[in-house]
Design an enzyme around this catalytic site. Structure first.
Site, PDB file in Angstrom:
ATOM      1  N   GLY A  12      10.133  -3.991   7.761  1.00 58.12           N
ATOM      2  CA  GLY A  12       8.897  -3.485   8.353  1.00 58.12           C
ATOM      3  C   GLY A  12       9.073  -2.276   9.250  1.00 58.12           C
ATOM      4  O   GLY A  12       8.236  -2.035  10.129  1.00 58.12           O
ATOM      5  N   ASN A  14       8.705   0.793   8.302  1.00 58.19           N
ATOM      6  CA  ASN A  14       7.580   1.694   7.984  1.00 58.19           C
ATOM      7  C   ASN A  14       6.295   1.198   8.641  1.00 58.19           C
ATOM      8  O   ASN A  14       5.494   1.993   9.129  1.00 58.19           O
ATOM      9  CB  ASN A  14       7.410   1.833   6.476  1.00 58.19           C
ATOM     10  CG  ASN A  14       8.365   2.861   5.891  1.00 58.19           C
ATOM     11  OD1 ASN A  14       8.223   4.054   6.128  1.00 58.19           O
ATOM     12  ND2 ASN A  14       9.366   2.389   5.161  1.00 58.19           N
ATOM     13  N   ARG A  66       2.109 -15.987 -12.435  1.00 59.50           N
ATOM     14  CA  ARG A  66       1.827 -14.677 -11.844  1.00 59.50           C
ATOM     15  C   ARG A  66       0.337 -14.365 -11.857  1.00 59.50           C
ATOM     16  O   ARG A  66      -0.201 -13.780 -10.924  1.00 59.50           O
ATOM     17  CB  ARG A  66       2.646 -13.615 -12.600  1.00 59.50           C
ATOM     18  CG  ARG A  66       2.532 -12.206 -12.081  1.00 59.50           C
ATOM     19  CD  ARG A  66       2.786 -12.075 -10.587  1.00 59.50           C
ATOM     20  NE  ARG A  66       4.149 -12.313 -10.199  1.00 59.50           N
ATOM     21  CZ  ARG A  66       4.850 -11.553  -9.357  1.00 59.50           C
ATOM     22  NH1 ARG A  66       4.324 -10.492  -8.795  1.00 59.50           N
ATOM     23  NH2 ARG A  66       6.081 -11.866  -9.041  1.00 59.50           N
ATOM     24  N   ASN A 108       1.483   4.216  -1.626  1.00 58.20           N
ATOM     25  CA  ASN A 108       2.814   3.613  -1.585  1.00 58.20           C
ATOM     26  C   ASN A 108       3.815   4.633  -1.061  1.00 58.20           C
ATOM     27  O   ASN A 108       3.662   5.828  -1.286  1.00 58.20           O
ATOM     28  CB  ASN A 108       3.213   3.189  -3.015  1.00 58.20           C
ATOM     29  CG  ASN A 108       4.577   2.541  -3.075  1.00 58.20           C
ATOM     30  OD1 ASN A 108       4.909   1.668  -2.261  1.00 58.20           O
ATOM     31  ND2 ASN A 108       5.401   2.955  -4.026  1.00 58.20           N
ATOM     32  N   HIS A 110       7.794   5.642  -1.484  1.00 62.44           N
ATOM     33  CA  HIS A 110       8.964   5.383  -2.334  1.00 62.44           C
ATOM     34  C   HIS A 110      10.136   6.217  -1.812  1.00 62.44           C
ATOM     35  O   HIS A 110       9.967   7.411  -1.552  1.00 62.44           O
ATOM     36  CB  HIS A 110       8.660   5.741  -3.798  1.00 62.44           C
ATOM     37  CG  HIS A 110       9.802   5.415  -4.695  1.00 62.44           C
ATOM     38  ND1 HIS A 110      10.074   4.129  -5.105  1.00 62.44           N
ATOM     39  CD2 HIS A 110      10.787   6.198  -5.202  1.00 62.44           C
ATOM     40  CE1 HIS A 110      11.167   4.136  -5.843  1.00 62.44           C
ATOM     41  NE2 HIS A 110      11.621   5.371  -5.921  1.00 62.44           N
ATOM     42  N   ASP A 148      -2.167   2.395 -12.399  1.00 61.67           N
ATOM     43  CA  ASP A 148      -1.610   1.229 -13.094  1.00 61.67           C
ATOM     44  C   ASP A 148      -0.209   1.470 -13.660  1.00 61.67           C
ATOM     45  O   ASP A 148       0.386   0.565 -14.236  1.00 61.67           O
ATOM     46  CB  ASP A 148      -2.577   0.668 -14.147  1.00 61.67           C
ATOM     47  CG  ASP A 148      -3.221   1.779 -14.952  1.00 61.67           C
ATOM     48  OD1 ASP A 148      -2.661   2.897 -14.941  1.00 61.67           O
ATOM     49  OD2 ASP A 148      -4.265   1.523 -15.582  1.00 61.67           O
ATOM     50  N   ASP A 151       5.056   3.759  -9.962  1.00 63.56           N
ATOM     51  CA  ASP A 151       5.411   4.985  -9.224  1.00 63.56           C
ATOM     52  C   ASP A 151       4.880   6.235  -9.920  1.00 63.56           C
ATOM     53  O   ASP A 151       5.529   7.291  -9.911  1.00 63.56           O
ATOM     54  CB  ASP A 151       6.948   5.105  -9.053  1.00 63.56           C
ATOM     55  CG  ASP A 151       7.543   3.965  -8.237  1.00 63.56           C
ATOM     56  OD1 ASP A 151       6.840   3.440  -7.358  1.00 63.56           O
ATOM     57  OD2 ASP A 151       8.697   3.597  -8.480  1.00 63.56           O
ATOM     58  N   GLN A 179      14.362  10.559   8.478  1.00 65.48           N
ATOM     59  CA  GLN A 179      13.974  11.975   8.306  1.00 65.48           C
ATOM     60  C   GLN A 179      12.758  12.160   7.403  1.00 65.48           C
ATOM     61  O   GLN A 179      12.171  13.225   7.388  1.00 65.48           O
ATOM     62  CB  GLN A 179      15.152  12.780   7.744  1.00 65.48           C
ATOM     63  CG  GLN A 179      16.315  12.838   8.710  1.00 65.48           C
ATOM     64  CD  GLN A 179      17.441  13.735   8.207  1.00 65.48           C
ATOM     65  OE1 GLN A 179      17.332  14.402   7.187  1.00 65.48           O
ATOM     66  NE2 GLN A 179      18.545  13.735   8.932  1.00 65.48           N
ATOM     67  N   GLU A 181      10.616   8.964   5.500  1.00 65.15           N
ATOM     68  CA  GLU A 181       9.599   7.918   5.357  1.00 65.15           C
ATOM     69  C   GLU A 181       8.742   7.717   6.610  1.00 65.15           C
ATOM     70  O   GLU A 181       7.522   7.643   6.533  1.00 65.15           O
ATOM     71  CB  GLU A 181      10.271   6.581   5.001  1.00 65.15           C
ATOM     72  CG  GLU A 181      10.958   6.602   3.660  1.00 65.15           C
ATOM     73  CD  GLU A 181      11.500   5.240   3.272  1.00 65.15           C
ATOM     74  OE1 GLU A 181      10.782   4.240   3.385  1.00 65.15           O
ATOM     75  OE2 GLU A 181      12.672   5.178   2.857  1.00 65.15           O
TER      76      GLU A 181
HETATM   77  C1  GRF Z   1      11.763   1.532   2.427  1.00 60.51           C
HETATM   78  O1  GRF Z   1      12.872   2.314   2.087  1.00 60.51           O
HETATM   79  C2  GRF Z   1      10.655   1.755   1.448  1.00 60.51           C
HETATM   80  O2  GRF Z   1      10.515   3.072   1.040  1.00 60.51           O
HETATM   81  C3  GRF Z   1      11.147   0.918   0.313  1.00 60.51           C
HETATM   82  O3  GRF Z   1      11.660  -0.257   0.931  1.00 60.51           O
HETATM   83  C4  GRF Z   1      12.093   0.050   2.247  1.00 60.51           C
HETATM   84  C5  GRF Z   1      11.341  -0.841   3.195  1.00 60.51           C
HETATM   85  O4  GRF Z   1      11.745  -0.696   4.498  1.00 60.51           O
HETATM   86  N1  GRF Z   1      10.158   0.750  -0.708  1.00 60.51           N
HETATM   87  P1  GRF Z   1      10.909  -1.332   5.709  1.00 60.51           P
HETATM   88  O5  GRF Z   1      10.543  -2.754   5.349  1.00 60.51           O
HETATM   89  O6  GRF Z   1       9.709  -0.474   5.948  1.00 60.51           O
HETATM   90  O7  GRF Z   1      11.861  -1.304   6.881  1.00 60.51           O
END
Ligand code: GRF
Length: 208
Positions: A12, A14, A66, A108, A110, A148, A151, A179, A181
């Site tokens: 978490g 991000n 699912r 999202n 990535h 859909d 990425d 740097q 995300e």
């Molecule tokens: C991040 O690198 C994100 O881009 C990827 O998984 C990681 C998650 O990190 N999809 P966090 O849970 O936000 O620390």
């Protein structure tokens, strides 16, 4: 006010970057309605609760199949009714019915420069392992709308990060987070909240 739900699976960081940016005013006009994790043990849920934000776990393993999970997850999201769903390190594929119900309203992050090192099987540390294996000198992160495909939605923003001599998947992952995300995702949310981004269709977006 842009109401968002953040979906997480792990640490978490991000999510934390989003919460810090709201607190410091780098993201404006935005309220986090709830945080949802597929993993009840995710540290991200703790971060949300520490911030007084509703945090829920919804695990595919608790459903017979699912499709049952997809249905429950989509219904949960429809009840919350966010303006934007933010996937911040969320490792579960978004149900097609949710993509349809929230078309153009899911983003999202990535950890690579899409279209490199993305798609099925490219998640978490694997992305950085593959980048190092290939020997790229530059990698980075991408924020994109979710459609859909995997990425494949319209790209909102990208930031490049240098690969350094002696990098391991872990050191590279950390540098990409610090740097790229943690900067890009809050910026994209602020741009959407303040109407600076416009999605045209499932393949294109433009800045106003
Ligand atoms: C991040 O690198 C994100 O881009 C990827 O998984 C990681 C998650 O990190 N999809 P966090 O849970 O936000 O620390």
């Amino acid at each position: 006010m842009l109401k968002i739900v953040v979906c997480v699976s792990g640490g978490g960081t991000n999510l934390q970057a989003i919460l810090d940016a709201i607190d410091s005013g780098r993201i404006t006009n935005t309220q986090v309605l709830a945080v949802i994790s597929n993993n009840a043990g995710a540290k991200a849920l703790e971060r949300a609760r520490d911030h007084g934000i509703e945090a829920r776990a919804l695990s595919p393993r608790k459903y017979p199949d699912r499709e049952a999970f997809n249905q429950a997850f989509t219904e949960e999201m429809e009840k919350l009714s966010p303006d934007l769903i933010v996937l911040a390190g969320f490792l579960v594929r978004i149900p097609p019915q949710m993509v349809a119900a929230f078309s153009g309203r899911i983003v999202n992050i990535h950890p690579s420069l899409i279209p490199s090192f993305c798609g099925v099987g490219y998640y978490g540390l694997k992305v950085h392992e593959k980048a190092l294996e290939r020997g790229v000198k530059v990698t980075g992160a991408t924020v994109h709308f979710v459609n859909d495909g995997m990425d494949e939605g319209p790209i909102i923003a990208q930031k490049a990060v240098d690969v350094e001599e002696g990098d391991t998947p872990e050191t590279l992952q950390r540098r990409v987070m610090e740097q790229a995300e943690w900067i890009l995702l809050p910026q994209a949310i602020d741009d959407i909240a303040n109407d600076r981004i416009h999605i045209i269709d499932n393949k294109a977006m433009r800045r106003k």
